[in-house]
Motif scaffolding. Structure first.
Motif, PDB file in Angstrom:
ATOM      1  N   UNK A 113       0.813  -1.212   0.000  1.00 10.05           N
ATOM      2  CA  UNK A 113       0.000   0.000   0.000  1.00 10.05           C
ATOM      3  C   UNK A 113       0.853   1.272   0.000  1.00 10.05           C
ATOM      4  N   UNK A 114       1.100   1.739  -1.194  1.00 10.01           N
ATOM      5  CA  UNK A 114       1.914   2.934  -1.410  1.00 10.01           C
ATOM      6  C   UNK A 114       1.296   4.143  -0.718  1.00 10.01           C
ATOM      7  N   UNK A 115      -0.021   4.294  -0.827  1.00  2.00           N
ATOM      8  CA  UNK A 115      -0.689   5.453  -0.224  1.00  2.00           C
ATOM      9  C   UNK A 115      -0.481   5.491   1.279  1.00  2.00           C
ATOM     10  N   UNK A 116      -0.587   4.369   1.951  1.00  2.00           N
ATOM     11  CA  UNK A 116      -0.338   4.336   3.397  1.00  2.00           C
ATOM     12  C   UNK A 116       1.094   4.778   3.714  1.00  2.00           C
ATOM     13  N   UNK A 117       2.052   4.353   2.893  1.00  2.56           N
ATOM     14  CA  UNK A 117       3.444   4.761   3.096  1.00  2.56           C
ATOM     15  C   UNK A 117       3.611   6.261   2.873  1.00  2.56           C
ATOM     16  N   UNK A 118       2.924   6.804   1.866  1.00  2.00           N
ATOM     17  CA  UNK A 118       3.014   8.251   1.613  1.00  2.00           C
ATOM     18  C   UNK A 118       2.400   9.035   2.771  1.00  2.00           C
ATOM     19  N   UNK A 119       1.309   8.547   3.301  1.00  2.00           N
ATOM     20  CA  UNK A 119       0.681   9.231   4.433  1.00  2.00           C
ATOM     21  C   UNK A 119       1.588   9.170   5.663  1.00  2.00           C
ATOM     22  N   UNK A 120       2.291   8.069   5.845  1.00  2.00           N
ATOM     23  CA  UNK A 120       3.226   7.947   6.952  1.00  2.00           C
ATOM     24  C   UNK A 120       4.355   8.980   6.813  1.00  2.00           C
ATOM     25  N   UNK A 121       4.817   9.196   5.575  1.00  2.00           N
ATOM     26  CA  UNK A 121       5.875  10.176   5.280  1.00  2.00           C
ATOM     27  C   UNK A 121       5.243  11.470   4.752  1.00  2.00           C
ATOM     28  N   UNK A 122       4.195  11.927   5.414  1.00  2.00           N
ATOM     29  CA  UNK A 122       3.370  13.047   4.953  1.00  2.00           C
ATOM     30  C   UNK A 122       4.158  14.323   4.686  1.00  2.00           C
ATOM     31  N   UNK A 123       5.280  14.519   5.329  1.00  2.00           N
ATOM     32  CA  UNK A 123       6.094  15.709   5.137  1.00  2.00           C
ATOM     33  C   UNK A 123       6.747  15.751   3.747  1.00  2.00           C
ATOM     34  N   UNK A 124       6.726  14.640   3.005  1.00  2.00           N
ATOM     35  CA  UNK A 124       7.334  14.578   1.673  1.00  2.00           C
ATOM     36  C   UNK A 124       6.321  14.767   0.548  1.00  2.00           C
ATOM     37  N   UNK A 125       5.040  14.716   0.879  1.00  2.00           N
ATOM     38  CA  UNK A 125       4.001  14.720  -0.157  1.00  2.00           C
ATOM     39  C   UNK A 125       2.901  15.706   0.188  1.00  2.00           C
ATOM     40  N   UNK A 126       2.412  16.358  -0.854  1.00  2.00           N
ATOM     41  CA  UNK A 126       1.246  17.220  -0.714  1.00  2.00           C
ATOM     42  C   UNK A 126       0.244  16.759  -1.767  1.00  2.00           C
ATOM     43  N   UNK A 127      -0.976  16.497  -1.348  1.00  2.00           N
ATOM     44  CA  UNK A 127      -2.026  16.054  -2.260  1.00  2.00           C
ATOM     45  C   UNK A 127      -2.993  17.205  -2.505  1.00  2.00           C
ATOM     46  N   UNK A 128      -3.226  17.504  -3.777  1.00  2.00           N
ATOM     47  CA  UNK A 128      -4.227  18.507  -4.151  1.00  2.00           C
ATOM     48  C   UNK A 128      -5.351  17.774  -4.846  1.00  2.00           C
ATOM     49  N   UNK A 129      -6.521  17.846  -4.244  1.00  2.00           N
ATOM     50  CA  UNK A 129      -7.675  17.084  -4.722  1.00  2.00           C
ATOM     51  C   UNK A 129      -8.387  17.788  -5.871  1.00  2.00           C
ATOM     52  N   UNK A 130      -8.888  16.977  -6.802  1.00  2.00           N
ATOM     53  CA  UNK A 130      -9.658  17.447  -7.949  1.00  2.00           C
ATOM     54  C   UNK A 130     -10.868  18.254  -7.476  1.00  2.00           C
ATOM     55  N   UNK A 131     -11.075  19.416  -8.084  1.00  2.00           N
ATOM     56  CA  UNK A 131     -12.240  20.240  -7.775  1.00  2.00           C
ATOM     57  C   UNK A 131     -12.104  21.121  -6.547  1.00  2.00           C
ATOM     58  N   UNK A 132     -10.984  21.017  -5.849  1.00  2.00           N
ATOM     59  CA  UNK A 132     -10.796  21.838  -4.647  1.00  2.00           C
ATOM     60  C   UNK A 132     -10.376  23.261  -5.023  1.00  2.00           C
ATOM     61  N   UNK A 133     -10.536  24.179  -4.081  1.00  2.00           N
ATOM     62  CA  UNK A 133     -10.068  25.554  -4.301  1.00  2.00           C
ATOM     63  C   UNK A 133      -8.553  25.569  -4.515  1.00  2.00           C
TER      64      UNK A 133
END
Length: 162
Positions: A113-133
């Motif tokens: 589960x790559x996403x779980x690993x990215x969330x664990x290392x949250x300081x390395x990733x920023x997610x911008x969601x579709x349709x958000x401001x």
């Protein structure tokens, strides 16, 4: 040490393939966090994500709703490769390297589960969601906006398939 991320399990060697730079390369990175990004299941035809890197954080911008989960809520692989086989190129990111030859895999890391690993290392990733401001504001900073980006991407894919 260099890393290579892939959604595919590969044994033995990484083989060059035609890339977005129109030449057959094997890509590797000096940043294991970027290798994790590349281990996702990208769907080039659907333009699922756009990646940006500011030197500290990978910003992943959804181009359709739920893209982050479609790409990263899965297993993947990160391979350790011999850095002697790679060189830096002007068209690469600062932490990215290329080889025109097949490269031996030194070690294989199975990422559950790559996403779980990215969330664990949250300081390395920023997610911008579709349709958000935040997404709307982001596209104001890109040459030609979202439509211009998608058109350039479409042209690159067509050229690759040439």
């Amino acid at each position: 040490m260099l890393w290579h991320g892939s959604s595919a399990y590969i044994e033995g060697q990484l083989v060059p393939h035609k890339s977005f730079h129109y030449e057959p390369y094997v890509y590797a990175t000096s940043d294991p966090y970027y290798a994790l990004v590349r281990a996702g299941k990208f769907d080039v035809d659907k333009f699922l994500l756009k990646e940006d890197y500011d030197g500290n954080t990978y910003t992943l911008i959804e181009l359709e709703e739920g893209a982050i989960e479609k790409v990263f809520d899965t297993d993947g692989y990160v391979y350790v490769v011999d850095e002697e086989m790679f060189s830096h190129s002007d068209h690469c990111m600062p932490n990215e390297f290329i080889s025109t030859e097949s490269c031996n895999i030194i070690d294989t890391l199975h990422i559950e589960n790559i996403l779980d690993n990215m969330k664990f290392h949250h300081y390395c990733y920023k997610f911008i969601r579709y349709g958000s401001e935040e997404e709307k504001e982001y596209w104001k900073t890109v040459r030609g906006g979202k439509e211009g980006y998608l058109q350039r991407r479409k042209e690159r894919i067509e050229k690759l398939r040439g």
